[in-house]
Design a protein around this motif. Structure first.
Motif, PDB file in Angstrom:
ATOM      1  N   SER A  22       0.820  -1.209   0.000  1.00  0.00           N
ATOM      2  CA  SER A  22       0.000   0.000   0.000  1.00  0.00           C
ATOM      3  C   SER A  22       0.858   1.264   0.000  1.00  0.00           C
ATOM      4  O   SER A  22       0.376   2.344  -0.338  1.00  0.00           O
ATOM      5  CB  SER A  22      -0.939   0.006   1.198  1.00  0.00           C
ATOM      6  N   PHE A  23       2.145   1.131   0.361  1.00  0.00           N
ATOM      7  CA  PHE A  23       3.061   2.273   0.430  1.00  0.00           C
ATOM      8  C   PHE A  23       4.478   1.771   0.228  1.00  0.00           C
ATOM      9  O   PHE A  23       4.847   0.714   0.735  1.00  0.00           O
ATOM     10  CB  PHE A  23       2.942   2.949   1.809  1.00  0.00           C
ATOM     11  N   ALA A  36       2.335   6.277  -2.438  1.00  0.00           N
ATOM     12  CA  ALA A  36       1.138   5.539  -2.029  1.00  0.00           C
ATOM     13  C   ALA A  36       0.690   4.741  -3.239  1.00  0.00           C
ATOM     14  O   ALA A  36       0.613   5.272  -4.348  1.00  0.00           O
ATOM     15  CB  ALA A  36       0.056   6.504  -1.569  1.00  0.00           C
TER      16      ALA A  36
END
Length: 109
Positions: A22-23, A36
């Motif tokens: 996710s990041f 992100a």
């Protein structure tokens, strides 16, 4: 998007968080971008999304071509004292790489 930065633009993965992930942090030439990795941000998909300073634009162009990166044209000399190339991300956003062609004192004259 992470794979584009790694495979096409030569960044290295610094850290990943979450599933998918996710990041991520991505590193290249002493610079880091924090990314992100969501599918949609609700932002416009045209125009530049990031700008990186580089020392050798000619070599970088050759590297990007060898990696199969989608580029928007050739190296462009800008009136503000930079030579730039633009890589196009899979979602259409532009990642600009610029080399200064004038020293800061010359730019202020």
């Amino acid at each position: 998007m992470r794979d584009f930065f790694v495979d096409r633009l030569g960044f290295e993965i610094g850290a990943e968080v979450g599933n998918g992930p996710s990041f991520v942090t991505l590193d290249r030439d002493g610079q880091t971008i924090m990314l992100a990795c969501r599918r949609s941000f609700g932002l416009r998909k045209r125009g530049w999304a990031a700008y990186f300073w580089v020392d050798d634009i000619e070599s970088l162009l050759a590297e990007f071509r060898s990696r199969g990166a989608k580029l928007k044209g050739q190296i462009v000399d800008k009136a503000y004292g930079c030579r730039e190339i633009i890589a196009v991300a899979p979602d259409g956003r532009e990642i600009v790489f610029g080399e200064r062609t004038e020293t800061p004192t010359e730019q202020n004259r």
